[in-house]
Design a protein around this motif. Structure first.
Motif, mmCIF file in Angstrom:
data_model
loop_
_atom_site.group_PDB
_atom_site.id
_atom_site.type_symbol
_atom_site.label_atom_id
_atom_site.label_comp_id
_atom_site.label_asym_id
_atom_site.label_seq_id
_atom_site.Cartn_x
_atom_site.Cartn_y
_atom_site.Cartn_z
ATOM 1 N N ASN A 129 2.765 12.563 -25.779
ATOM 2 C CA ASN A 129 1.825 12.812 -24.683
ATOM 3 C C ASN A 129 2.216 12.111 -23.385
ATOM 4 O OD1 ASN A 129 -0.458 14.474 -25.807
ATOM 5 N ND2 ASN A 129 -0.498 12.800 -27.291
ATOM 6 N N VAL A 130 3.315 11.362 -23.402
ATOM 7 C CA VAL A 130 3.750 10.656 -22.196
ATOM 8 C C VAL A 130 3.926 11.592 -20.997
ATOM 9 C CG1 VAL A 130 5.735 9.473 -21.163
ATOM 10 C CG2 VAL A 130 4.727 8.602 -23.261
ATOM 11 N N PRO A 131 4.565 12.775 -21.173
ATOM 12 C CA PRO A 131 4.706 13.667 -20.006
ATOM 13 C C PRO A 131 3.371 14.055 -19.378
ATOM 14 C CG PRO A 131 6.154 14.376 -21.776
ATOM 15 C CD PRO A 131 5.258 13.324 -22.354
ATOM 16 N N PHE A 132 2.328 14.161 -20.204
ATOM 17 C CA PHE A 132 1.021 14.569 -19.686
ATOM 18 C C PHE A 132 0.255 13.393 -19.077
ATOM 19 C CE2 PHE A 132 2.196 17.252 -23.311
ATOM 20 C CZ PHE A 132 2.323 18.465 -22.642
ATOM 21 N N ILE A 133 0.832 12.194 -19.206
ATOM 22 C CA ILE A 133 0.268 11.014 -18.568
ATOM 23 C C ILE A 133 1.000 10.723 -17.259
ATOM 24 C CG2 ILE A 133 -0.140 8.531 -18.802
ATOM 25 C CD1 ILE A 133 -0.188 8.941 -21.838
ATOM 26 N N VAL A 134 2.323 10.827 -17.299
ATOM 27 C CA VAL A 134 3.159 10.441 -16.158
ATOM 28 C C VAL A 134 3.257 11.540 -15.103
ATOM 29 C CG1 VAL A 134 5.486 9.761 -15.465
ATOM 30 C CG2 VAL A 134 4.495 8.856 -17.588
ATOM 31 N N LEU A 135 3.410 12.785 -15.528
ATOM 32 C CA LEU A 135 3.700 13.864 -14.583
ATOM 33 C C LEU A 135 2.530 14.318 -13.704
ATOM 34 C CD1 LEU A 135 6.094 16.178 -16.639
ATOM 35 C CD2 LEU A 135 6.675 14.520 -14.867
ATOM 36 N N PRO A 136 1.293 14.380 -14.200
ATOM 37 C CA PRO A 136 0.214 14.923 -13.360
ATOM 38 C C PRO A 136 0.074 14.307 -11.971
ATOM 39 C CG PRO A 136 -0.539 14.792 -15.610
ATOM 40 C CD PRO A 136 0.805 14.125 -15.578
ATOM 41 N N ILE A 138 -8.171 18.325 -13.167
ATOM 42 C CA ILE A 138 -9.098 18.372 -14.306
ATOM 43 C C ILE A 138 -8.387 17.944 -15.587
ATOM 44 C CG2 ILE A 138 -10.428 19.925 -15.791
ATOM 45 C CD1 ILE A 138 -11.084 21.549 -13.258
ATOM 46 N N LEU A 139 -7.189 18.472 -15.806
ATOM 47 C CA LEU A 139 -6.447 18.132 -17.020
ATOM 48 C C LEU A 139 -6.039 16.661 -17.032
ATOM 49 C CD1 LEU A 139 -4.208 21.312 -17.436
ATOM 50 C CD2 LEU A 139 -6.228 20.669 -18.765
ATOM 51 N N MET A 140 -5.708 16.114 -15.868
ATOM 52 C CA MET A 140 -5.375 14.694 -15.803
ATOM 53 C C MET A 140 -6.587 13.843 -16.172
ATOM 54 S SD MET A 140 -3.652 12.500 -12.683
ATOM 55 C CE MET A 140 -5.085 12.577 -11.608
ATOM 56 N N SER A 141 -7.750 14.256 -15.701
ATOM 57 C CA SER A 141 -8.981 13.524 -16.020
ATOM 58 C C SER A 141 -9.311 13.623 -17.503
ATOM 59 C CB SER A 141 -10.145 14.071 -15.186
ATOM 60 O OG SER A 141 -9.894 13.930 -13.806
ATOM 61 N N SER A 142 -9.166 14.822 -18.070
ATOM 62 C CA SER A 142 -9.479 14.989 -19.489
ATOM 63 C C SER A 142 -8.484 14.227 -20.364
ATOM 64 C CB SER A 142 -9.492 16.477 -19.863
ATOM 65 O OG SER A 142 -8.219 17.066 -19.678
ATOM 66 N N THR A 143 -7.231 14.133 -19.918
ATOM 67 C CA THR A 143 -6.243 13.344 -20.658
ATOM 68 C C THR A 143 -6.624 11.872 -20.647
ATOM 69 O OG1 THR A 143 -4.457 14.897 -20.145
ATOM 70 C CG2 THR A 143 -3.811 12.673 -20.780
ATOM 71 N N ALA A 144 -7.104 11.395 -19.507
ATOM 72 C CA ALA A 144 -7.547 10.004 -19.417
ATOM 73 C C ALA A 144 -8.705 9.745 -20.374
ATOM 74 C CB ALA A 144 -7.958 9.682 -17.979
ATOM 75 N N VAL A 145 -9.654 10.675 -20.422
ATOM 76 C CA VAL A 145 -10.789 10.532 -21.345
ATOM 77 C C VAL A 145 -10.299 10.536 -22.791
ATOM 78 C CG1 VAL A 145 -12.890 11.646 -22.201
ATOM 79 C CG2 VAL A 145 -12.445 11.553 -19.742
ATOM 80 N N TYR A 146 -9.363 11.432 -23.089
ATOM 81 C CA TYR A 146 -8.812 11.560 -24.443
ATOM 82 C C TYR A 146 -8.228 10.232 -24.926
ATOM 83 C CZ TYR A 146 -5.355 12.941 -27.995
ATOM 84 O OH TYR A 146 -4.584 13.031 -29.134
ATOM 85 N N PHE A 147 -7.443 9.578 -24.084
ATOM 86 C CA PHE A 147 -6.802 8.331 -24.484
ATOM 87 C C PHE A 147 -7.757 7.138 -24.428
ATOM 88 C CE2 PHE A 147 -2.881 10.694 -23.789
ATOM 89 C CZ PHE A 147 -2.124 10.257 -24.862
ATOM 90 N N LEU A 148 -8.507 7.030 -23.351
ATOM 91 C CA LEU A 148 -9.380 5.869 -23.197
ATOM 92 C C LEU A 148 -10.487 5.848 -24.244
ATOM 93 C CD1 LEU A 148 -9.633 5.684 -19.303
ATOM 94 C CD2 LEU A 148 -8.284 4.240 -20.845
ATOM 95 N N ALA A 149 -10.942 7.029 -24.666
ATOM 96 C CA ALA A 149 -11.962 7.082 -25.713
ATOM 97 C C ALA A 149 -11.434 6.465 -27.006
ATOM 98 C CB ALA A 149 -12.400 8.526 -25.952
ATOM 99 N N GLU A 150 -10.168 6.740 -27.309
ATOM 100 C CA GLU A 150 -9.593 6.186 -28.531
ATOM 101 C C GLU A 150 -9.276 4.704 -28.382
ATOM 102 O OE1 GLU A 150 -8.724 6.045 -32.414
ATOM 103 O OE2 GLU A 150 -9.721 7.635 -31.275
ATOM 104 N N VAL A 151 -8.886 4.298 -27.180
ATOM 105 C CA VAL A 151 -8.686 2.866 -26.937
ATOM 106 C C VAL A 151 -10.001 2.125 -27.159
ATOM 107 C CG1 VAL A 151 -8.169 1.125 -25.184
ATOM 108 C CG2 VAL A 151 -6.760 3.184 -25.344
ATOM 109 N N GLY A 152 -11.092 2.706 -26.639
ATOM 110 C CA GLY A 152 -12.404 2.090 -26.818
ATOM 111 C C GLY A 152 -12.832 2.026 -28.274
ATOM 112 N N ALA A 153 -12.335 2.986 -29.074
ATOM 113 C CA ALA A 153 -12.672 3.009 -30.501
ATOM 114 C C ALA A 153 -11.750 2.113 -31.318
ATOM 115 C CB ALA A 153 -12.605 4.440 -31.027
ATOM 116 N N GLY A 154 -10.805 1.471 -30.643
ATOM 117 C CA GLY A 154 -9.892 0.576 -31.347
ATOM 118 C C GLY A 154 -8.853 1.296 -32.179
#
Length: 259
Positions: free
Chosen positions: A225-232, A190-206
């Motif tokens: 935030n790299v550890p929370f991207i790489v480690l999960p 769940i946390l890995m998915s929410s982290t993906a949403v957190y980053f991709l939402a901002e990428v989409g917002a430029g």
């Protein structure tokens, strides 16, 4: 496929004493820096300037970012299997991510209804959260997506932490450990998915919500935030290895008991 080993891994305490001291020491150091800066800014001894922001984040950010590499360091004479390392990575990461969710997201979440995140140049005790809000303004702008992620993060962080408190028990039965590992697996997913949403939402917002220039983008938003991207993904695989091993062990024990 995980096979049964000649030795039984210590699933509750898989770390060597020196690695445990580093984990605990880094946690205490980080907490001390947080407390000192909070008191310093609250009392006016430390000014909440950009320089303070940069220096403080480098002091407590870099050790926390590098801490996961300690898992790879074998003690003299220590021989660890893949399963031993998997158990240590799991028990390291669960409080690591839970602490982030509870320590950061919970305060942001509580602060919204009380209006704690209104623009200010004198954050006082709120400095720790205020300074991150300067880099990611979604936290202080009432962004509904960020609010939703905070709710999910806090609830999941508490769940993961509770699972960890059981997994470090040496007297936990095999069946109970398997159940707790499944709970941890679900929480990390769940946390890995929410982290993906957190980053991709901002990428989409430029990256329009990212402040403080290159430092805010590359060090705070991405670097810390790299550890929370790489480690999960690695943690999920580590949990899978343990569940696979323990399930086979439980099945084998059941067959022996029936025979």
């Amino acid at each position: 496929m995980t096979t049964l080993l000649d030795h039984e891994p210590n699933f509750a305490h898989p770390w060597a004493p020196r690695r445990l001291r580093i984990y605990a020491g880094t946690a205490l150091f980080t907490a001390l820096v947080f407390v000192v800066l909070t008191i310093g800014v609250s009392t006016g001894i430390v000014a909440p300037t950009f320089t303070t922001d940069v220096v403080a984040n480098l002091i407590f950010g870099i050790p926390v970012m590098l801490l996961p590499f300690v898992i790879l360091w074998n003690a003299p004479g220590e021989k660890r299997s893949r399963l031993d390392k998997a158990a240590e990575l799991t028990l390291f990461y669960l409080p690591y991510t839970a602490g982030s969710q509870i320590g950061y997201e919970l305060v942001f979440l509580i602060g919204h209804p009380f209006g704690l995140w209104a623009p200010t140049t004198d954050p006082g005790w709120k400095w720790l959260w205020w300074q991150y809000g300067l880099a990611d303004t979604r936290y202080v702008s009432g962004n509904p997506w960020t609010f939703a992620l905070e709710v999910v993060g806090v609830a999941t962080g508490v769940t993961v932490f509770v699972a960890w408190t059981r997994l470090i028990r040496s007297d936990l039965t095999t069946e109970s450990r398997i159940r707790c590992l499944w709970l941890a697996f679900a929480g990390c997913a769940i946390l890995m998915s929410s982290t993906a949403v957190y980053f991709l939402a901002e990428v989409g917002a430029g990256f329009t919500d990212i402040g403080q220039g290159g430092f805010g983008l590359w060090f705070k938003f991405i670097g810390e935030n790299v550890p929370f991207i790489v480690l999960p993904p690695l943690v999920l695989y580590s949990i899978y290895l343990q569940i696979d091993y323990l399930t086979r062990k439980a099945g084998r024990a059941a067959v022996v008991k029936l025979s």
